[in-house]
Design a protein around this motif. Structure first.
Motif, PDB file in Angstrom:
ATOM      1  N   LEU A   1     -92.242 -24.771  20.391  1.00  0.00           N
ATOM      2  CA  LEU A   1     -93.530 -25.144  20.967  1.00  0.00           C
ATOM      3  C   LEU A   1     -93.509 -26.603  21.405  1.00  0.00           C
ATOM      4  O   LEU A   1     -93.987 -26.944  22.496  1.00  0.00           O
ATOM      5  CB  LEU A   1     -94.637 -24.897  19.941  1.00  0.00           C
ATOM      6  CG  LEU A   1     -96.078 -25.145  20.387  1.00  0.00           C
ATOM      7  CD1 LEU A   1     -96.418 -24.316  21.618  1.00  0.00           C
ATOM      8  CD2 LEU A   1     -97.048 -24.837  19.248  1.00  0.00           C
ATOM      9  N   GLU A   2     -92.934 -27.474  20.581  1.00  0.00           N
ATOM     10  CA  GLU A   2     -92.817 -28.887  20.953  1.00  0.00           C
ATOM     11  C   GLU A   2     -91.990 -29.052  22.219  1.00  0.00           C
ATOM     12  O   GLU A   2     -92.332 -29.856  23.092  1.00  0.00           O
ATOM     13  CB  GLU A   2     -92.168 -29.683  19.814  1.00  0.00           C
ATOM     14  CG  GLU A   2     -93.116 -30.047  18.703  1.00  0.00           C
ATOM     15  CD  GLU A   2     -92.502 -31.041  17.736  1.00  0.00           C
ATOM     16  OE1 GLU A   2     -93.230 -31.935  17.277  1.00  0.00           O
ATOM     17  OE2 GLU A   2     -91.301 -30.922  17.445  1.00  0.00           O
ATOM     18  N   PHE A   3     -90.911 -28.294  22.325  1.00  0.00           N
ATOM     19  CA  PHE A   3     -90.052 -28.390  23.505  1.00  0.00           C
ATOM     20  C   PHE A   3     -90.823 -28.029  24.770  1.00  0.00           C
ATOM     21  O   PHE A   3     -90.697 -28.698  25.803  1.00  0.00           O
ATOM     22  CB  PHE A   3     -88.840 -27.467  23.340  1.00  0.00           C
ATOM     23  CG  PHE A   3     -87.893 -27.503  24.500  1.00  0.00           C
ATOM     24  CD1 PHE A   3     -86.981 -28.539  24.638  1.00  0.00           C
ATOM     25  CD2 PHE A   3     -87.916 -26.509  25.468  1.00  0.00           C
ATOM     26  CE1 PHE A   3     -86.103 -28.583  25.723  1.00  0.00           C
ATOM     27  CE2 PHE A   3     -87.057 -26.540  26.552  1.00  0.00           C
ATOM     28  CZ  PHE A   3     -86.143 -27.579  26.676  1.00  0.00           C
ATOM     29  N   SER A   4     -91.644 -26.983  24.693  1.00  0.00           N
ATOM     30  CA  SER A   4     -92.394 -26.550  25.878  1.00  0.00           C
ATOM     31  C   SER A   4     -93.491 -27.539  26.260  1.00  0.00           C
ATOM     32  O   SER A   4     -93.991 -27.515  27.381  1.00  0.00           O
ATOM     33  CB  SER A   4     -93.009 -25.169  25.643  1.00  0.00           C
ATOM     34  OG  SER A   4     -94.144 -25.247  24.807  1.00  0.00           O
ATOM     35  N   LEU A   5     -93.862 -28.424  25.312  1.00  0.00           N
ATOM     36  CA  LEU A   5     -94.935 -29.394  25.543  1.00  0.00           C
ATOM     37  C   LEU A   5     -94.406 -30.819  25.670  1.00  0.00           C
ATOM     38  O   LEU A   5     -95.171 -31.780  25.573  1.00  0.00           O
ATOM     39  CB  LEU A   5     -95.940 -29.335  24.382  1.00  0.00           C
ATOM     40  CG  LEU A   5     -96.728 -28.032  24.242  1.00  0.00           C
ATOM     41  CD1 LEU A   5     -97.390 -27.962  22.871  1.00  0.00           C
ATOM     42  CD2 LEU A   5     -97.776 -27.916  25.336  1.00  0.00           C
ATOM     43  N   ALA A   6     -93.099 -30.959  25.893  1.00  0.00           N
ATOM     44  CA  ALA A   6     -92.464 -32.281  25.860  1.00  0.00           C
ATOM     45  C   ALA A   6     -93.132 -33.275  26.803  1.00  0.00           C
ATOM     46  O   ALA A   6     -93.360 -34.440  26.450  1.00  0.00           O
ATOM     47  CB  ALA A   6     -90.980 -32.143  26.193  1.00  0.00           C
ATOM     48  N   GLU A   7     -93.464 -32.850  28.003  1.00  0.00           N
ATOM     49  CA  GLU A   7     -94.064 -33.773  28.974  1.00  0.00           C
ATOM     50  C   GLU A   7     -95.420 -34.278  28.488  1.00  0.00           C
ATOM     51  O   GLU A   7     -95.723 -35.474  28.587  1.00  0.00           O
ATOM     52  CB  GLU A   7     -94.211 -33.082  30.325  1.00  0.00           C
ATOM     53  CG  GLU A   7     -94.732 -34.002  31.419  1.00  0.00           C
ATOM     54  CD  GLU A   7     -94.779 -33.318  32.777  1.00  0.00           C
ATOM     55  OE1 GLU A   7     -95.353 -33.902  33.709  1.00  0.00           O
ATOM     56  OE2 GLU A   7     -94.240 -32.199  32.905  1.00  0.00           O
TER      57      GLU A   7
ATOM     58  N   GLY B   1     -93.020 -38.140  23.908  1.00  0.00           N
ATOM     59  CA  GLY B   1     -92.208 -38.706  22.837  1.00  0.00           C
ATOM     60  C   GLY B   1     -92.774 -38.560  21.441  1.00  0.00           C
ATOM     61  O   GLY B   1     -92.073 -38.804  20.459  1.00  0.00           O
ATOM     62  N   LYS B   2     -94.037 -38.194  21.303  1.00  0.00           N
ATOM     63  CA  LYS B   2     -94.634 -38.009  19.982  1.00  0.00           C
ATOM     64  C   LYS B   2     -94.307 -36.617  19.448  1.00  0.00           C
ATOM     65  O   LYS B   2     -94.008 -35.697  20.204  1.00  0.00           O
ATOM     66  CB  LYS B   2     -96.152 -38.166  20.046  1.00  0.00           C
ATOM     67  CG  LYS B   2     -96.639 -39.558  20.394  1.00  0.00           C
ATOM     68  CD  LYS B   2     -98.160 -39.588  20.401  1.00  0.00           C
ATOM     69  CE  LYS B   2     -98.682 -40.968  20.783  1.00  0.00           C
ATOM     70  NZ  LYS B   2    -100.164 -40.994  20.839  1.00  0.00           N
ATOM     71  N   SER B   3     -94.395 -36.459  18.141  1.00  0.00           N
ATOM     72  CA  SER B   3     -94.309 -35.116  17.578  1.00  0.00           C
ATOM     73  C   SER B   3     -95.614 -34.384  17.876  1.00  0.00           C
ATOM     74  O   SER B   3     -96.671 -35.011  18.044  1.00  0.00           O
ATOM     75  CB  SER B   3     -94.082 -35.170  16.068  1.00  0.00           C
ATOM     76  OG  SER B   3     -95.272 -35.557  15.401  1.00  0.00           O
ATOM     77  N   LEU B   4     -95.550 -33.065  17.940  1.00  0.00           N
ATOM     78  CA  LEU B   4     -96.746 -32.284  18.235  1.00  0.00           C
ATOM     79  C   LEU B   4     -97.796 -32.454  17.142  1.00  0.00           C
ATOM     80  O   LEU B   4     -98.992 -32.593  17.429  1.00  0.00           O
ATOM     81  CB  LEU B   4     -96.377 -30.806  18.391  1.00  0.00           C
ATOM     82  CG  LEU B   4     -97.531 -29.833  18.622  1.00  0.00           C
ATOM     83  CD1 LEU B   4     -98.364 -30.240  19.828  1.00  0.00           C
ATOM     84  CD2 LEU B   4     -97.002 -28.410  18.789  1.00  0.00           C
TER      85      LEU B   4
END
Length: 362
Positions: free
Chosen positions: A329-335, A339-342
């Motif tokens: 999920l974090e990868f899909s929201l990277a933009e 740089g922060k954690s989800l």
């Protein structure tokens, strides 16, 4: 979109045939919308508008199929033209549907067509038929989970009520939370004139609620009840919709201000969250910084919700605790995370939302 859905049911037999055809239509449209978003060809807001348009189209087709069935039961030569409307509320009204969203809808009827012996039974059969198409499970699957409990008197009342009954209810007995929901409503299908008549008829009671000195306290009480209803599973870190600071804080800010300022600005009868916030800023109910924070925080949490449901095939709004569950999920929201954690980004936004709620709803 509605024309495509109606074309699907033209040569089907009965409600079962219509439901099967619409299941295929919805599945293909939802799949295409999801692929476009994951391929970067559409953002989550465009996807939500597409899914909402598909739901509207299914509502229109379900009404058409059920109307034809009800007309045949009365011995009428042709299906009725108008007379029944579906009022959308919640995410459907705001055109913010995502995967696994419920449809919050109400059925409103007007005058029965000539030749109908018992109008009450006729409209009940019509609305019940539409509900069957929209929500029953069949070998073809099912279309949506449908919630019609926001109707006058709730789940124990008839599924469909007349325009006159709606107007009387909102004028005499509706509670503040019901006006919060009504402020974010629109026509989804059927007779648009009925919905417009409802919107005109509830303006005075809605303005009266906005002048109620107990408005803020009532909104805060309802907000607390929603937060208390959360049961966090042991695999989840946090809930980002109903928990304090979640999406509902922002929705309640908008609804509170829509009611508070409605008497001076009837444009605030507005289901679209972004447009409602923009109007509130324009009339001075929200400052520039508040408007910017509310809009940005809302977009972020809605994006998290959309991606979470897409990736985990679930209707819940929890962030998982375990890194292996959270990482995709974090990868899909990277933009969006920059740089922060989800978890950190979500907690920061929820704190901001809670601060805004405490500042504004008072």
């Amino acid at each position: 979109m509605a024309a495509r859905a109606l074309a699907r049911i033209e040569r089907t037999a009965g409600l079962e045939g219509a439901q099967a055809a619409l299941c295929r239509f919805k599945d293909l449209e939802f799949l295409a919308a999801g692929v476009r978003e994951l391929d970067g060809l559409a953002d989550s807001e465009a996807t939500a508008r597409t899914l909402s348009a598909v739901a509207d189209a299914c509502c229109e087709a379900a009404l058409r199929a059920a109307g034809a069935e009800a007309a045949r039961g009365e011995g009428l030569d042709s299906p009725p033209e108008g007379g029944l409307a579906i009022l959308a509320m919640g995410k459907l009204a705001a055109q913010e549907l995502n995967l696994f969203s419920d449809l919050d809808i109400l059925f409103i009827h007007g005058a029965a067509p000539p030749g109908v012996a018992d109008p009450g039974q006729f409209f009940a059969r019509w609305a019940q038929g539409a509900m069957r198409v929209l929500s029953e499970v069949s070998p073809a699957g099912f279309l949506f989970r449908v919630d019609a409990r926001l109707r006058p008197e709730g789940r124990n009342a008839p599924l469909v009520a007349s325009l006159e009954r709606y107007l009387d209810y909102y004028a005499r007995r509706a509670e503040i939370w019901e006006f919060q929901s009504l402020a974010r409503s629109r026509a989804a299908a059927g007779d648009r004139d009925l919905v417009e008549a409802l919107r005109i008829g509830v303006r005075e009671p809605m303005a009266r609620v906005g002048r109620d000195p107990g408005l803020a306290a009532a909104v805060r009480t309802m907000r607390e009840r929603l937060a208390e209803s959360i049961r966090l599973p042991n695999w989840a870190r946090l809930e980002f919709k109903r928990a304090p600071g979640g999406v509902v804080d922002l929705e309640f800010i908008a609804q509170f201000l829509q009611l508070k300022h409605f008497a001076d600005c009837e444009e605030l009868f507005e289901p679209d969250f972004a447009r409602a916030i923009a109007i509130l800023h324009r009339i001075g109910a929200l400052g520039a910084d508040q408007t910017e924070r509310i809009a940005a925080n809302y977009r972020f949490l809605r994006l998290v919700e959309s991606r979470s449901r897409m990736m985990f095939s679930t209707s819940n709004n929890f962030l998982p605790e375990k890194p292996d569950r959270l990482a995709p999920l974090e990868f899909s929201l990277a933009e969006a995370l920059a740089g922060k954690s989800l978890t950190r980004a979500t907690m920061e936004i929820m704190k901001s939302n809670r601060d805004l709620f405490e500042q504004i709803v008072r």
